[in-house]
Structures are given as structure tokens and as C-alpha cells.
Write a protein that holds these residues in place. Structure first.
Motif, PDB file in Angstrom:
ATOM      1  N   ARG A  83     -25.675 -34.525  66.315  1.00  0.00           N
ATOM      2  CA  ARG A  83     -24.372 -34.415  65.657  1.00  0.00           C
ATOM      3  C   ARG A  83     -23.276 -34.232  66.686  1.00  0.00           C
ATOM      4  NH1 ARG A  83     -24.564 -30.317  60.584  1.00  0.00           N
ATOM      5  NH2 ARG A  83     -22.528 -31.108  60.038  1.00  0.00           N
ATOM      6  N   HIS A  94     -10.737 -28.956  57.735  1.00  0.00           N
ATOM      7  CA  HIS A  94     -11.977 -28.220  57.474  1.00  0.00           C
ATOM      8  C   HIS A  94     -13.103 -29.203  57.160  1.00  0.00           C
ATOM      9  CE1 HIS A  94     -14.882 -25.794  55.184  1.00  0.00           C
ATOM     10  NE2 HIS A  94     -14.472 -24.801  55.956  1.00  0.00           N
ATOM     11  N   LEU A 129     -14.145 -30.773  60.470  1.00  0.00           N
ATOM     12  CA  LEU A 129     -14.866 -29.835  61.334  1.00  0.00           C
ATOM     13  C   LEU A 129     -16.311 -29.631  60.886  1.00  0.00           C
ATOM     14  CD1 LEU A 129     -12.350 -26.930  62.039  1.00  0.00           C
ATOM     15  CD2 LEU A 129     -13.428 -28.414  63.728  1.00  0.00           C
ATOM     16  N   HIS A 130     -16.535 -29.636  59.576  1.00  0.00           N
ATOM     17  CA  HIS A 130     -17.861 -29.362  59.035  1.00  0.00           C
ATOM     18  C   HIS A 130     -18.638 -30.626  58.690  1.00  0.00           C
ATOM     19  CE1 HIS A 130     -17.408 -25.016  58.926  1.00  0.00           C
ATOM     20  NE2 HIS A 130     -16.134 -25.277  58.737  1.00  0.00           N
ATOM     21  N   HIS A 131     -18.213 -31.756  59.256  1.00  0.00           N
ATOM     22  CA  HIS A 131     -18.908 -33.037  59.124  1.00  0.00           C
ATOM     23  C   HIS A 131     -18.998 -33.516  57.669  1.00  0.00           C
ATOM     24  CE1 HIS A 131     -20.101 -33.086  63.358  1.00  0.00           C
ATOM     25  NE2 HIS A 131     -20.250 -31.780  63.217  1.00  0.00           N
ATOM     26  N   SER A 132     -18.032 -33.104  56.818  1.00  0.00           N
ATOM     27  CA  SER A 132     -17.971 -33.629  55.455  1.00  0.00           C
ATOM     28  C   SER A 132     -17.197 -34.943  55.423  1.00  0.00           C
ATOM     29  CB  SER A 132     -17.285 -32.628  54.516  1.00  0.00           C
ATOM     30  OG  SER A 132     -18.042 -31.439  54.454  1.00  0.00           O
ATOM     31  N   TRP A 160     -14.523 -28.843  67.436  1.00  0.00           N
ATOM     32  CA  TRP A 160     -13.980 -27.485  67.454  1.00  0.00           C
ATOM     33  C   TRP A 160     -12.468 -27.508  67.371  1.00  0.00           C
ATOM     34  CZ3 TRP A 160     -15.968 -29.917  71.704  1.00  0.00           C
ATOM     35  CH2 TRP A 160     -15.202 -29.980  72.851  1.00  0.00           C
TER      36      TRP A 160
END
Length: 130
Positions: free
Chosen positions: A47, A68, A71-74, A51
Motif C-alpha cells: 500500500r 480523510h 489518507l485512509h485509502h478509501s 501522511w
């Protein structure tokens, strides 16, 4: 960083900024001045590392929903600011978390609000074991 930060935050940011300078690539910034990065050289099958460097004191609630998700790979790419498909017209604008500050909520009777609680109403029954 344009906002004032504490000495501890400034010292911690030296290492983070060095790492970012060597291994990070700027993806973008948000309306609060936070800057988002991804690793320059990601390994195949791993992955991507992502940051954020906060503008001012680090506070996770400063990250808008569009970033967000990234950042959270959504989301593969950051969503356009203010055009998130999840944004509702009734949602309020972000405000900093006041916990632990002078702006924190203090209910009536709190030590810092005078320390006088409302009297008991007489409806309390303490539990007693049988």
C-alpha cells in the motif's frame, strides 16, 4: 507552518520534515493549510504510504472528509474540496476540538464554573446489597 506551535511540536516536526523532504511527494493542501504527502517510491504490492503535516498544532479533527478518505485509502485520489458526494447541506463547518482548553464545555457545578451544584431532588436511592 504559519500557526504558532509549541516547542515540543516544533522539535518533533524536525524529524518529520526531514523524512518528508527525503521520501515525500506533495499531493496537495486543504483549506486549513494542512499539506498532504505520499511516498515517492512505493514498493510493488504494498500500500502507498500517505501522511499529513498539520498547519499549527497537530489535531486529527483538522482533516476534512475529502482528505480523510484519501489518507485512509478509501479514495485513490483526493476528492475535490467542498464537492464531496458525502457532504450534506446541513453539515456544519469544522471547529477545533476545545477539550482541555479554556473554551471547553463546563457544566453548571464544575469546579471552574463556581463549584456550586444544584441541590439533590430526593429521587436518588443508593443501591444496597441483599
Amino acid at each position: 507552518m504559519s500557526e504558532k506551535v509549541s516547542l515540543i511540536t516544533w522539535m518533533a516536526n524536525i524529524q518529520i520534515r526531514f523524512l518528508t523532504w527525503r521520501q515525500g511527494e506533495v499531493v496537495g493542501t486543504d483549506r486549513f493549510g494542512n499539506t498532504y504527502y505520499r511516498a515517492k517510491n512505493s514498493r510493488a504490492g504494498m500500500r502507498e504510504r500517505r501522511w499529513v503535516l498539520y498547519n499549527g498544532e497537530p489535531e486529527a479533527s483538522k482533516v476534512p472528509p475529502e482528505w480523510h478518505a484519501w489518507l485512509h485509502h478509501s479514495a485513490k485520489e483526493p476528492l475535490p474540496e467542498g464537492q464531496s458526494p458525502y457532504h450534506k447541506a446541513w453539515q456544519q463547518e469544522w471547529k477545533p476540538n476545545p477539550s482541555g482548553s479554556a473554551q471547553a464545555y463546563r457544566p453548571p457545578g464544575h469546579v471552574l464554573q463556581g463549584g456550586k451544584r444544584a441541590g439533590a431532588t430526593g429521587d436518588y436511592e443508593p443501591w444496597t446489597p441483599n
